[in-house]
Design an enzyme around this catalytic site. Structure first.
Site, mmCIF file in Angstrom:
data_model
loop_
_atom_site.group_PDB
_atom_site.id
_atom_site.type_symbol
_atom_site.label_atom_id
_atom_site.label_comp_id
_atom_site.label_asym_id
_atom_site.label_seq_id
_atom_site.Cartn_x
_atom_site.Cartn_y
_atom_site.Cartn_z
ATOM 1 N N GLU A 163 4.822 3.659 26.959
ATOM 2 C CA GLU A 163 3.902 3.154 26.522
ATOM 3 C C GLU A 163 4.905 1.426 25.975
ATOM 4 O OE1 GLU A 163 0.826 2.854 26.079
ATOM 5 O OE2 GLU A 163 1.536 1.219 24.987
ATOM 6 N N CYS A 275 11.473 3.322 16.653
ATOM 7 C CA CYS A 275 11.782 3.263 17.815
ATOM 8 C C CYS A 275 12.885 2.993 18.485
ATOM 9 C CB CYS A 275 10.669 2.197 18.695
ATOM 10 S SG CYS A 275 9.129 2.917 17.803
HETATM 11 C C1 UGA Z 1 9.246 -1.598 19.485
HETATM 12 C C2 UGA Z 1 9.439 -2.092 20.626
HETATM 13 O O1 UGA Z 1 8.863 -3.650 21.070
HETATM 14 C C3 UGA Z 1 7.624 -1.979 21.844
HETATM 15 O O2 UGA Z 1 7.980 -2.224 23.325
HETATM 16 C C4 UGA Z 1 7.947 -0.578 22.201
HETATM 17 O O3 UGA Z 1 6.640 -0.014 22.773
HETATM 18 C C5 UGA Z 1 8.335 0.105 20.673
HETATM 19 O O4 UGA Z 1 9.364 -0.510 19.835
HETATM 20 C C6 UGA Z 1 7.962 1.898 20.553
HETATM 21 O O5 UGA Z 1 8.869 2.074 21.323
HETATM 22 O O6 UGA Z 1 7.363 2.277 21.427
HETATM 23 P P1 UGA Z 1 7.896 -1.813 17.807
HETATM 24 O O7 UGA Z 1 9.546 -0.652 17.415
HETATM 25 O O8 UGA Z 1 7.029 -1.757 16.805
HETATM 26 O O9 UGA Z 1 8.273 -2.251 19.019
HETATM 27 O O10 UGA Z 1 8.473 -3.573 16.814
HETATM 28 P P2 UGA Z 1 10.006 -4.611 17.000
HETATM 29 O O11 UGA Z 1 8.703 -5.611 16.981
HETATM 30 O O12 UGA Z 1 10.233 -4.174 18.523
HETATM 31 O O13 UGA Z 1 10.558 -4.849 16.340
HETATM 32 C C7 UGA Z 1 11.918 -3.734 15.944
HETATM 33 C C8 UGA Z 1 12.279 -4.313 14.956
HETATM 34 O O14 UGA Z 1 12.898 -5.303 15.533
HETATM 35 C C9 UGA Z 1 11.870 -4.803 13.528
HETATM 36 O O15 UGA Z 1 12.559 -4.303 12.572
HETATM 37 C C10 UGA Z 1 11.331 -6.225 13.237
HETATM 38 O O16 UGA Z 1 11.786 -6.850 11.957
HETATM 39 C C11 UGA Z 1 13.198 -7.137 14.201
HETATM 40 N N1 UGA Z 1 13.568 -7.974 14.986
HETATM 41 C C12 UGA Z 1 12.061 -8.457 15.397
HETATM 42 C C13 UGA Z 1 14.409 -8.733 14.282
HETATM 43 O O17 UGA Z 1 15.451 -8.454 13.114
HETATM 44 N N2 UGA Z 1 14.513 -9.902 14.939
HETATM 45 C C14 UGA Z 1 13.833 -10.477 15.974
HETATM 46 O O18 UGA Z 1 13.699 -11.821 16.433
HETATM 47 C C15 UGA Z 1 12.452 -9.667 16.194
#
Ligand code: UGA
Length: 451
Positions: A163, A275
Site C-alpha cells: 500500500e 513509516c
Molecule cells: C509515506 C509515503 O509517502 C507513502 O507513499 C507510504 O505509503 C507511507 O509513507 C507508508 O509507508 O505507509 P506518510 O508517512 O503519510 O507517507 O508521509 P509523507 O507525505 O511521505 O511525509 C513523510 C515525512 O516527510 C513528513 O514528516 C513530512 O513532513 C516530511 N517531508 C515530506 C519533508 O520533510 N519534506 C518534503 O519535501 C516532503
C-alpha cells in the site's frame, strides 16, 4: 457481471466477500474504500475499543474524508466490524493490514502482529480463499508466510499487495492509487486481485505483477527513495548555511529539471511519522541479514541527516536565546508529523519540543488536531488548541508542522502577543518577507538570516 474462477467453479466478482485484518490507519481506510467499490467487507481487530468506535462510524484518528465514507459504507450494510476472527470464515479474500512497528531494542520491524494474524486466520479460512498481505514487511516475509499458511491450510493461497497511501490523502490514494503492485506466485491469485481492483483497472491504473520478494521490496524502495530525496535537500540546506546560499531557491531551481522534479524537496526539520523512519531502518536491518549491508549503508547517512535537522533547529533556538533556555517561553506551532494528520509517531516537531523542554524552557505546543495523542505520548509537555495562548509572552516562536492555519496568521497582529518577535520557520513554508515587514526576525534552515 464479471466472473472469476474460484476453486474450479466460477462465482460473480461482486459476490467476493472480503475481510480486512487490522483496522488501524491502513486497514480502516482499506476496508471503507473496498466497501465503497461494492464489496461486502468485514474489518477485524483485537482492539475492542477501536472496533466499537468504527462500528459507530467513528474513526479513532484524524483523516480527511474517511469518517464520511465510513458512515456511508456502514449505512449501506456492506461494511461491518468485529473482534471475532470467526466472522471472516465466509470471506474469499483476506487483507492483512496490521502494523509492523520498529522493535524496541533494534532497527528491525516487529513481526509479532503479522505473524499473529496469519496464525489466527490460517485454520479458519475456507478452501479457495486468498490471503493478501498489505503491511510493510521485511523482504522474504511473504514467502515465509505463504509456506506456513499452506502447511496449516493447503487449500488456500497468499499474495502480497503493498500500500502506498499517504496520511492526509489516505482515501483518495486508496481509491485512486498511482499504481497497483501485486506479488503473486500464480495466475489465479492475480485474477482474484484483478477482480477486487476491477474499477482501478478500468481507470487505467498501472498494474505491476511481481514475484513475492519484489513486491515487498517495491514498498521499502519507494519509501527509501522519498527519504533520500528529503535528506538530500536537507544536506543541501546545511551546505547553503555554510556557504551563505538559500536552499529554497536551490530546490526550486533543481526541481525544474524533470529528471529531478520538485516534489519532496521541501527543506526543513525532516521526515517523521510511522513509516519513513522505521521503514529505512528495517530495510537496513534486513539487508544486513541478507549479507548486503553495504548496499544500504547510505540509508544510515539519510537517517542521520534527518535527525541532524532537528538538532540544527535547537541550535538556532539556543543562539537566539543566548544559549540559556531555562524558564524562557518557547511557542511551538505544530505537533503532528505532518499537516492534515493527528499522527505524532516520530514527529520531528514533538522531538524538538521535548528536547527544548528538557533544556529547561517553558514550552507550549499548539496543534489543531494532534494535541490529544501528543499529550498521551508526552504528558510532561504543555499543549493548547488556542494559538493566542501558545504565543502569548513567547520569547521565540517555532513553526514546525506546516498546517494551513499557520500560513494564514497575520504576523503584525500576533507580534502584539509575543515578548520577542523571533520566528524559526522549521518548514520553510511561511512568507518570510511578510513576517519581516511586520517586524519579525525570521530564521530558517538552509537560508541565511536577513535581519
Ligand atoms: C509515506 C509515503 O509517502 C507513502 O507513499 C507510504 O505509503 C507511507 O509513507 C507508508 O509507508 O505507509 P506518510 O508517512 O503519510 O507517507 O508521509 P509523507 O507525505 O511521505 O511525509 C513523510 C515525512 O516527510 C513528513 O514528516 C513530512 O513532513 C516530511 N517531508 C515530506 C519533508 O520533510 N519534506 C518534503 O519535501 C516532503
Amino acid at each position: 457481471m464479471p466472473t472469476v474462477p474460484f476453486l474450479g467453479t466460477t462465482i460473480s466478482a461482486m459476490a467476493l466477500k472480503i475481510s480486512v485484518i487490522g483496522t488501524g490507519y491502513l486497514g480502516a481506510t482499506h476496508a471503507a474504500c473496498i466497501s465503497s467499490l461494492g464489496f461486502e467487507v468485514v474489518g477485524i481487530d483485537t482492539d475492542a475499543a477501536k472496533i466499537a468506535a468504527l462500528q459507530n462510524g467513528k474513526v479513532p484518528f484524524f483523516e480527511p474524508d474517511l469518517e464520511e465514507l465510513l458512515s456511508a459504507e456502514i449505512a449501506s450494510g456492506r461494511l461491518t466490524f468485529s473482534t471475532s476472527f470467526d466472522d471472516l470464515r465466509d470471506a474469499d479474500v483476506h487483507f492483512i493490514c496490521v502494523g509492523t512497528p520498529q522493535v524496541k531494542d533494534g532497527l528491525a520491524a516487529d513481526m509479532t502482529y503479522v505473524n499473529g494474524a496469519l496464525e489466527a486466520i490460517a485454520p479458519l479460512i475456507k478452501a479457495g480463499s486468498l490471503v493478501v498481505g498489505k503491511s510493510t514487511v521485511p523482504v522474504g516475509t511473504a514467502a515465509r508466510l505463504r509456506a506456513r499458511l499452506l502447511e496449516i491450510n493447503p487449500d488456500v493461497d497468499l499474495a502480497w499487495n503493498p500500500e502506498f497511501l499517504r496520511e492526509g490523502f489516505a482515501v483518495d490514494d486508496t481509491l485512486h492509487p498511482n499504481r497497483l503492485v501485486v506479488g503473486v506466485t500464480n495466475d489465479r491469485a492475480e485474477n482474484i486481485l484483478k477482480e477486487v481492483y476491477a474499477k482501478n483497472l478500468a481507470e487505467q491504473t498501472p498494474w505491476v505483477r511481481a514475484d513475492l520478494p519484489t513486491s515487498e521490496l517495491v514498498k521499502v524502495a519507494a519509501n527509501s527513495f522519498l527519504a533520500t530525496k528529503i535528506s538530500f535537500i536537507n544536506a543541501m540546506a546545511e551546505i547553503c548555511e555554510a556557504a551563505g546560499g538559500d536552499v529554497t531557491v536551490l530546490a526550486k531551481a533543481i526541481g525544474y529539471d524533470p529528471r529531478i522534479g520538485s516534489r519532496f524537496l521541501q527543506a526543513g526539520i525532516g521526515f517523521g511519522g510511522g513509516c519513513l523512519p522505521k521503514d529505512i531502518r528495517a530495510f537496513m536491518a534486513r539487508a544486513e541479514e541478507l549479507g548486503a549491508r553495504q548496499a544500504l549503508e547510505f540509508l544510515r547517512e539519510i537517517d542521520s541527516i534527518n535527525l541532524r535537522a532537528r538538532a540544527r533547529v535547537i541550535d538556532l533556538v539556543r543562539r537566539d536565546l543566548s544559549e540559556d533556555l531555562m524558564g524562557k517561553k518557547v511557542a511551538i506551532l505544530g505537533a503532528a508529523f505532518k499537516p492534515d494528520s493527528d499522527d505524532v509517531r516520530d514527529s520531528p516537531a514533538l522531538d524538538i519540543a521535548v528536547q527544548i523542554h528538557a533544556a529547561g524552557a517553558d514550552v507550549v505546543v499548539h496543534d489543531p488536531k494532534a494535541t490529544h495523542p501528543a499529550k498521551q505520548r508526552f504528558p510532561a509537555l504543555t499543549f493548547t488548541e488556542d494559538i493566542d495562548e501558545c504565543l502569548r509572552e513567547a520569547e521565540i516562536v517555532l513553526h514546525l508542522t506546516e498546517w494551513k492555519i499557520y500560513r494564514e496568521l497575520d504576523p503584525s497582529v500576533i507580534k502584539g502577543l509575543v515578548k520577542r518577535p523571533i520566528l524559526i520557520d522549521g518548514r520553510n513554508m511561511l512568507d518570510r518577507s511578510k513576517w519581516q515587514a511586520a517586524g519579525w526576525h525570521v530564521r530558517a534552515l538552509g537560508r541565511a538570516d536577513t535581519n
